[in-house]
Write an enzyme that holds these catalytic residues in place. Sequence first.
Site, PDB file in Angstrom:
ATOM      1  N   ASN A  18     -69.593   0.216  12.153  1.00 34.20           N
ATOM      2  CA  ASN A  18     -69.388   1.597  12.585  1.00 34.20           C
ATOM      3  C   ASN A  18     -69.164   1.550  14.095  1.00 34.20           C
ATOM      4  O   ASN A  18     -70.098   1.301  14.869  1.00 34.20           O
ATOM      5  CB  ASN A  18     -70.598   2.472  12.252  1.00 34.20           C
ATOM      6  CG  ASN A  18     -70.400   3.916  12.680  1.00 34.20           C
ATOM      7  OD1 ASN A  18     -69.833   4.213  13.732  1.00 34.20           O
ATOM      8  ND2 ASN A  18     -70.882   4.842  11.869  1.00 34.20           N
ATOM      9  N   GLU A  46     -66.188   5.532  11.338  1.00 31.16           N
ATOM     10  CA  GLU A  46     -66.122   6.392  12.530  1.00 31.16           C
ATOM     11  C   GLU A  46     -65.082   5.883  13.523  1.00 31.16           C
ATOM     12  O   GLU A  46     -65.349   5.768  14.723  1.00 31.16           O
ATOM     13  CB  GLU A  46     -67.498   6.531  13.192  1.00 31.16           C
ATOM     14  CG  GLU A  46     -68.425   7.473  12.452  1.00 31.16           C
ATOM     15  CD  GLU A  46     -69.527   8.017  13.344  1.00 31.16           C
ATOM     16  OE1 GLU A  46     -69.337   9.128  13.897  1.00 31.16           O
ATOM     17  OE2 GLU A  46     -70.561   7.342  13.478  1.00 31.16           O
ATOM     18  N   TYR A 147     -68.024   5.748   4.704  1.00 28.46           N
ATOM     19  CA  TYR A 147     -68.823   6.419   5.726  1.00 28.46           C
ATOM     20  C   TYR A 147     -69.460   7.628   5.068  1.00 28.46           C
ATOM     21  O   TYR A 147     -68.809   8.638   4.807  1.00 28.46           O
ATOM     22  CB  TYR A 147     -67.966   6.827   6.927  1.00 28.46           C
ATOM     23  CG  TYR A 147     -68.751   7.591   7.971  1.00 28.46           C
ATOM     24  CD1 TYR A 147     -69.959   7.096   8.444  1.00 28.46           C
ATOM     25  CD2 TYR A 147     -68.301   8.818   8.465  1.00 28.46           C
ATOM     26  CE1 TYR A 147     -70.692   7.792   9.384  1.00 28.46           C
ATOM     27  CE2 TYR A 147     -69.034   9.514   9.411  1.00 28.46           C
ATOM     28  CZ  TYR A 147     -70.228   8.999   9.866  1.00 28.46           C
ATOM     29  OH  TYR A 147     -70.970   9.695  10.800  1.00 28.46           O
ATOM     30  N   ASP A 210     -71.420   2.406   6.494  1.00 32.29           N
ATOM     31  CA  ASP A 210     -72.548   3.170   7.017  1.00 32.29           C
ATOM     32  C   ASP A 210     -72.986   4.155   5.947  1.00 32.29           C
ATOM     33  O   ASP A 210     -72.316   5.147   5.690  1.00 32.29           O
ATOM     34  CB  ASP A 210     -72.121   3.886   8.300  1.00 32.29           C
ATOM     35  CG  ASP A 210     -73.242   4.717   8.910  1.00 32.29           C
ATOM     36  OD1 ASP A 210     -74.348   4.761   8.338  1.00 32.29           O
ATOM     37  OD2 ASP A 210     -72.998   5.344   9.961  1.00 32.29           O
ATOM     38  N   ASN A 212     -75.941   5.768   6.055  1.00 40.82           N
ATOM     39  CA  ASN A 212     -76.836   6.769   6.641  1.00 40.82           C
ATOM     40  C   ASN A 212     -78.111   6.962   5.822  1.00 40.82           C
ATOM     41  O   ASN A 212     -78.658   8.064   5.738  1.00 40.82           O
ATOM     42  CB  ASN A 212     -76.104   8.103   6.829  1.00 40.82           C
ATOM     43  CG  ASN A 212     -75.422   8.187   8.188  1.00 40.82           C
ATOM     44  OD1 ASN A 212     -76.036   7.900   9.217  1.00 40.82           O
ATOM     45  ND2 ASN A 212     -74.158   8.561   8.202  1.00 40.82           N
ATOM     46  N   ASP A 312     -73.308   2.366  18.949  1.00 38.12           N
ATOM     47  CA  ASP A 312     -74.724   2.515  18.644  1.00 38.12           C
ATOM     48  C   ASP A 312     -75.108   1.752  17.374  1.00 38.12           C
ATOM     49  O   ASP A 312     -76.289   1.594  17.073  1.00 38.12           O
ATOM     50  CB  ASP A 312     -75.138   3.986  18.542  1.00 38.12           C
ATOM     51  CG  ASP A 312     -74.278   4.795  17.594  1.00 38.12           C
ATOM     52  OD1 ASP A 312     -73.241   4.296  17.111  1.00 38.12           O
ATOM     53  OD2 ASP A 312     -74.633   5.970  17.329  1.00 38.12           O
ATOM     54  N   HIS A 313     -74.108   1.267  16.630  1.00 39.26           N
ATOM     55  CA  HIS A 313     -74.306   0.346  15.510  1.00 39.26           C
ATOM     56  C   HIS A 313     -73.934  -1.066  15.954  1.00 39.26           C
ATOM     57  O   HIS A 313     -73.242  -1.250  16.962  1.00 39.26           O
ATOM     58  CB  HIS A 313     -73.417   0.718  14.321  1.00 39.26           C
ATOM     59  CG  HIS A 313     -73.735   2.035  13.705  1.00 39.26           C
ATOM     60  ND1 HIS A 313     -74.287   2.169  12.451  1.00 39.26           N
ATOM     61  CD2 HIS A 313     -73.540   3.307  14.164  1.00 39.26           C
ATOM     62  CE1 HIS A 313     -74.426   3.455  12.159  1.00 39.26           C
ATOM     63  NE2 HIS A 313     -73.985   4.164  13.189  1.00 39.26           N
TER      64      HIS A 313
END
Length: 322
Positions: A18, A46, A147, A210, A212, A312-313
């Site tokens: 991601n 993303e 995603y 991802d 989540n 951030d991943h």
Amino acid sequence: MPATIARVVVMLRLATFNVNGIRAAQRRGFSPWIQQCVPDVVALQEVRCPLEALPVEAFAGFHVHYTPGNLAGRNGVAVLTRIPPAAVRGWGGSIWSFDPTGHAQPLAPAMPGAPTALARELRPFVDEGRYLEIDLADHALTVACLYLPKGDSPLNPQTRTGEPLTAERIAAVQRRYDRKMSFLAGFARQLSRSRRAALAAGRQFVVVGDFNIAHTPHDVKNWRAARTASGFLPEERAWLDAQLNPRTLVDVIRRLHPDQDGPYSWWSWMGQAFARDTGWRIDYQLASPALARTASTGFVDRQPEAPERISDHAPVVVDYDY
């Protein structure tokens, strides 16, 4: 003396990442990462970039298949391969193909019958750039890139510091929660269909991306505090439980690291989360059992220091030995 039969082992390195915006990731070092990692296939989530602004120089040496979705600045998934794939399928939104020179062309947008053949709950997500699957040309393997919506938690409807918790805020949280739950209900059926279709065609299957959702307390550093947070709610974890089975899909990283906390794949940009490894494992490679058994190495390709972070991943990388 009997003849010796040599077994040919071919390694496939599959990475999922991601990137939290490919243009920002490219500025932070995406190209050097991909050159150092040397993956055969890369699934991106993303991507968050219009076609005309896509930094094709980031994908040198790869064929790129990208479904951007219709939400400006949000979502978008892509799959990169060294060799042109045998087939590419989406849920009905636009798909674009880029060859290694950067030449772009549109592809037929959907799986046969999509979007009407999709699970009913997934039809509102058709144009959001959340799913893409390809059949590799050089391996009997279908790779799906996902995603999954982030959602929200009715148990913990937070606001920014000092802002009142209004009825509108609570309603918005509930809508995001309901939307994720609806996606999960539909995707469970769609995932089973895609996996079965691949196996019926003589292909192994892996869905990466991802999700989540953190599955167990091993997958969240501060799991007790996370029990009311989106991504670690009991119903989300139960959904992921239901997808995993030794006869259907296997969490490859957890198979390779059965008793380890993490390895985490996401850390907040805030504070010292990255330095302290206060993370979540929400990026997965879920493989059909025969494929999972060939996984020899799996790791999170975490940058050593916070200033070196690309996103951030961090990428989740697995080597499969056939």
